[in-house]
Scaffold this motif. Structure first.
Motif, PDB file in Angstrom:
ATOM      1  N   VAL A  73     -39.242 -21.633 -46.437  1.00 30.76           N
ATOM      2  CA  VAL A  73     -40.537 -21.525 -45.776  1.00 30.76           C
ATOM      3  C   VAL A  73     -40.500 -20.362 -44.790  1.00 30.76           C
ATOM      4  O   VAL A  73     -39.665 -20.343 -43.880  1.00 30.76           O
ATOM      5  CB  VAL A  73     -40.901 -22.832 -45.020  1.00 30.76           C
ATOM      6  CG1 VAL A  73     -42.223 -22.688 -44.293  1.00 30.76           C
ATOM      7  CG2 VAL A  73     -40.931 -24.004 -45.985  1.00 30.76           C
ATOM      8  N   SER A 105     -47.470 -15.972 -41.994  1.00 25.42           N
ATOM      9  CA  SER A 105     -46.379 -16.731 -41.392  1.00 25.42           C
ATOM     10  C   SER A 105     -46.489 -16.855 -39.877  1.00 25.42           C
ATOM     11  O   SER A 105     -45.823 -17.689 -39.276  1.00 25.42           O
ATOM     12  CB  SER A 105     -45.036 -16.073 -41.730  1.00 25.42           C
ATOM     13  OG  SER A 105     -44.823 -14.914 -40.931  1.00 25.42           O
ATOM     14  N   ASP A 116     -36.861 -17.143 -42.585  1.00 21.59           N
ATOM     15  CA  ASP A 116     -37.062 -17.906 -43.815  1.00 21.59           C
ATOM     16  C   ASP A 116     -36.159 -19.136 -43.711  1.00 21.59           C
ATOM     17  O   ASP A 116     -34.949 -19.038 -43.903  1.00 21.59           O
ATOM     18  CB  ASP A 116     -36.682 -17.046 -45.016  1.00 21.59           C
ATOM     19  CG  ASP A 116     -36.982 -17.702 -46.345  1.00 21.59           C
ATOM     20  OD1 ASP A 116     -37.380 -18.877 -46.362  1.00 21.59           O
ATOM     21  OD2 ASP A 116     -36.804 -17.036 -47.379  1.00 21.59           O
ATOM     22  N   ALA A 163     -47.352 -18.239 -36.916  1.00 19.33           N
ATOM     23  CA  ALA A 163     -47.909 -19.537 -36.531  1.00 19.33           C
ATOM     24  C   ALA A 163     -48.561 -19.551 -35.160  1.00 19.33           C
ATOM     25  O   ALA A 163     -49.440 -20.359 -34.904  1.00 19.33           O
ATOM     26  CB  ALA A 163     -46.813 -20.592 -36.580  1.00 19.33           C
ATOM     27  N   SER A 171     -41.548 -18.487 -41.671  1.00 19.22           N
ATOM     28  CA  SER A 171     -42.137 -18.841 -40.384  1.00 19.22           C
ATOM     29  C   SER A 171     -41.964 -17.672 -39.439  1.00 19.22           C
ATOM     30  O   SER A 171     -40.860 -17.160 -39.280  1.00 19.22           O
ATOM     31  CB  SER A 171     -41.452 -20.070 -39.792  1.00 19.22           C
ATOM     32  OG  SER A 171     -41.548 -21.167 -40.662  1.00 19.22           O
ATOM     33  N   GLU A 194     -33.609 -18.433 -36.141  1.00 23.43           N
ATOM     34  CA  GLU A 194     -34.333 -19.575 -36.712  1.00 23.43           C
ATOM     35  C   GLU A 194     -34.601 -20.633 -35.646  1.00 23.43           C
ATOM     36  O   GLU A 194     -35.690 -21.188 -35.573  1.00 23.43           O
ATOM     37  CB  GLU A 194     -33.533 -20.192 -37.866  1.00 23.43           C
ATOM     38  CG  GLU A 194     -33.498 -19.318 -39.093  1.00 23.43           C
ATOM     39  CD  GLU A 194     -32.541 -19.833 -40.165  1.00 23.43           C
ATOM     40  OE1 GLU A 194     -31.897 -20.898 -39.963  1.00 23.43           O
ATOM     41  OE2 GLU A 194     -32.416 -19.166 -41.205  1.00 23.43           O
ATOM     42  N   LEU A 199     -42.455 -23.387 -32.737  1.00 26.11           N
ATOM     43  CA  LEU A 199     -43.285 -24.183 -33.636  1.00 26.11           C
ATOM     44  C   LEU A 199     -43.324 -25.661 -33.262  1.00 26.11           C
ATOM     45  O   LEU A 199     -44.258 -26.371 -33.668  1.00 26.11           O
ATOM     46  CB  LEU A 199     -42.788 -24.036 -35.073  1.00 26.11           C
ATOM     47  CG  LEU A 199     -42.774 -22.619 -35.645  1.00 26.11           C
ATOM     48  CD1 LEU A 199     -42.228 -22.624 -37.054  1.00 26.11           C
ATOM     49  CD2 LEU A 199     -44.147 -21.997 -35.593  1.00 26.11           C
ATOM     50  N   VAL A 222     -37.494 -19.536 -33.373  1.00 25.47           N
ATOM     51  CA  VAL A 222     -38.785 -19.713 -34.050  1.00 25.47           C
ATOM     52  C   VAL A 222     -39.137 -21.201 -34.130  1.00 25.47           C
ATOM     53  O   VAL A 222     -40.288 -21.585 -33.869  1.00 25.47           O
ATOM     54  CB  VAL A 222     -38.775 -19.051 -35.449  1.00 25.47           C
ATOM     55  CG1 VAL A 222     -40.005 -19.428 -36.253  1.00 25.47           C
ATOM     56  CG2 VAL A 222     -38.670 -17.529 -35.310  1.00 25.47           C
ATOM     57  N   GLU A 223     -38.180 -22.038 -34.445  1.00 20.52           N
ATOM     58  CA  GLU A 223     -38.444 -23.482 -34.526  1.00 20.52           C
ATOM     59  C   GLU A 223     -38.873 -24.056 -33.180  1.00 20.52           C
ATOM     60  O   GLU A 223     -39.743 -24.921 -33.119  1.00 20.52           O
ATOM     61  CB  GLU A 223     -37.213 -24.220 -35.062  1.00 20.52           C
ATOM     62  CG  GLU A 223     -37.003 -23.972 -36.545  1.00 20.52           C
ATOM     63  CD  GLU A 223     -35.700 -24.554 -37.084  1.00 20.52           C
ATOM     64  OE1 GLU A 223     -34.871 -25.051 -36.271  1.00 20.52           O
ATOM     65  OE2 GLU A 223     -35.508 -24.499 -38.300  1.00 20.52           O
TER      66      GLU A 223
END
Length: 166
Positions: free
Chosen positions: A61, A12, A57, A14, A63, A152, A159, A155-156
């Motif tokens: 998904v 996971s 999660d 990335a 990540s 989240e 990414l 993390v996004e």
């Protein structure tokens, strides 16, 4: 979160280099995690000074990202974690940065935010009493949900491609 294996967690990450994935140490209590009561997984790597991990999660998904704590300590008397929104003594909140995933990270782009120094946000939001005298606490369920959403979102952001890549 759904239950994860060590392989799930490693795959996971990335923004990790192959060496970082190989050297990653899982939390000491990884095999004991009650996945149905974990909103996201975050821990400091006991083998690598300053390194930590945040794994979420999102819509099924998994990540994850590698984060690094800034060197030194804060002179502030108190500070607020941007994930769990708890006020803590200044030396218990650190600036964490994460190299962006993909080409943006290869070019040196990163994302940073202030997070509990021990990455214990998941536990902190479940405490009934305030951590600081001036802190006002909302309902525990709202705090848990907000912390999960902010983890989240962090993390996004790591990414997401940079504006020049999009």
């Amino acid at each position: 979160m759904r239950p994860m294996t060590e392989i799930d967690v490693r795959e996971s990450l990335a923004n990790a280099t192959p060496d970082e994935v190989r050297q990653m140490a899982l939390p000491h209590d990884f095999v004991l995690i009650d996945w149905f009561h974990v909103d996201f997984l975050a821990w400091r790597d006991p083998r690598t000074r300053g390194r930590g991990y945040v794994v979420t999660d999102v819509d099924g998904v998994v990540s994850g990202v590698v984060v690094r704590a800034a060197e030194g300590t804060s002179r502030a008397r108190s500070a607020m974690c941007n994930l769990c929104h708890t006020m803590q003594p200044g030396d218990q909140v650190s600036l964490f940065t994460a190299r962006k995933a993909g080409a943006a990270g290869d070019h040196g782009d990163s994302v940073g935010t202030y997070i509990c120094a021990d990455l214990s946000c998941h536990e902190n939001v479940r405490l009934a009493l305030p951590l600081a005298p001036s802190e006002v606490r909302g309902s525990v369920d709202r705090r848990i949900d907000g912390t999960r959403r902010r983890a989240e979102a962090f993390v996004e952001r790591v990414l997401q491609p940079s504006h020049s890549e999009a």
